[in-house]
Design an enzyme around this catalytic site. Sequence first.
Site, PDB file in Angstrom:
ATOM      1  N   HIS A  87       0.924  -1.085   0.096  1.00  0.00           N
ATOM      2  CA  HIS A  87       0.187  -0.071  -0.014  1.00  0.00           C
ATOM      3  C   HIS A  87       0.818   1.209   0.030  1.00  0.00           C
ATOM      4  CE1 HIS A  87       0.830   0.042   4.466  1.00  0.00           C
ATOM      5  NE2 HIS A  87       0.520   1.182   4.447  1.00  0.00           N
ATOM      6  N   ASP A 117       0.226  -7.377   1.154  1.00  0.00           N
ATOM      7  CA  ASP A 117       0.435  -6.241   1.469  1.00  0.00           C
ATOM      8  C   ASP A 117       2.132  -5.932   1.418  1.00  0.00           C
ATOM      9  OD1 ASP A 117       0.233  -3.468   1.843  1.00  0.00           O
ATOM     10  OD2 ASP A 117       0.487  -3.551   3.801  1.00  0.00           O
ATOM     11  N   GLY A 201       4.318   7.606   7.561  1.00  0.00           N
ATOM     12  CA  GLY A 201       5.199   7.402   6.684  1.00  0.00           C
ATOM     13  C   GLY A 201       6.379   6.452   7.092  1.00  0.00           C
ATOM     14  N   SER A 203       5.054   2.953   7.488  1.00  0.00           N
ATOM     15  CA  SER A 203       4.881   1.697   6.919  1.00  0.00           C
ATOM     16  C   SER A 203       5.802   1.052   5.891  1.00  0.00           C
ATOM     17  CB  SER A 203       3.338   1.759   6.462  1.00  0.00           C
ATOM     18  OG  SER A 203       2.385   1.724   7.408  1.00  0.00           O
TER      19      SER A 203
END
Length: 274
Positions: A87, A117, A201, A203
């Site tokens: 993502h 993900d 920021g 992730s």
Amino acid sequence: MRTERILLAAAGVIGVLILILLIAAIARGGDDAPRVRGGEGFVTAVERGQQATVMLSVAGAPGGPDAMPMGSGFVVDSGGLIVTAAHVAGGMPVVNIVYIDGTVGRAELVLADEAADTAVFRTTPSKPLQALPLADSNRVKAGEPVVLMGAPFGLTGTATSGIVSTVNRQIGIGGAPDFEDGALRGPVQAFIQTDAALTAGGSGGPLMNAGGQVIGVATARESRGAPGAGLAFAIPSNVVKTVLDRAKAVMDGTAAPPMGAPPADLPAAPNQSP
């Protein structure tokens, strides 16, 4: 003669004790997590993580690579393979990567698995990069100390610490609650939950054990309106390994899975995260 028998018996006892110590040493050596010397804490792990963690931003964004920070990632191969959360990449075929020393490079998307993900990018470095090893996430236990690396708010090389709160956390299935902000909706499985701070920021950054091995990739948080607080969740490293192997097969030309096609053995991913 009696003295000789006593000496032989004593030697036998000593031999047995030595054998027991050797077996115990071999058993400890079977644990793939490097040992941390007393007092060392996370210093070595953070130093290693800082060299391998990068910030990802939109390639060609106005104002340069810092104009539109997207998230974090980390190097898993010295030849230039970078892992992040899918993502974070948002399907972008090319992104800028910013290293801890401010060096900027470009990376091309190899494979993005939306269900896991997890996304893998490839860059061409001028010299070998510092890479982080992936641990066996099946060995992770609640209570282990961990450090989370990333580039929250564009600040590369940021480290936060905590413990593994629980493993195999399931959200949204089997009666488990969905979070109010929808950060972890859907049939999510096998998350590693931690109290290490995850902010905007961050992730895509690596969640590491005290030995500097990656046990998961930061993917979402639940803070109930308190930025930087609350709970953080990571995709287990064994899931990442599976996606990474598929990406390497794509690069080798031995496989060409469609982008985002979820394999049957991987959990679904969060829909939203920082």
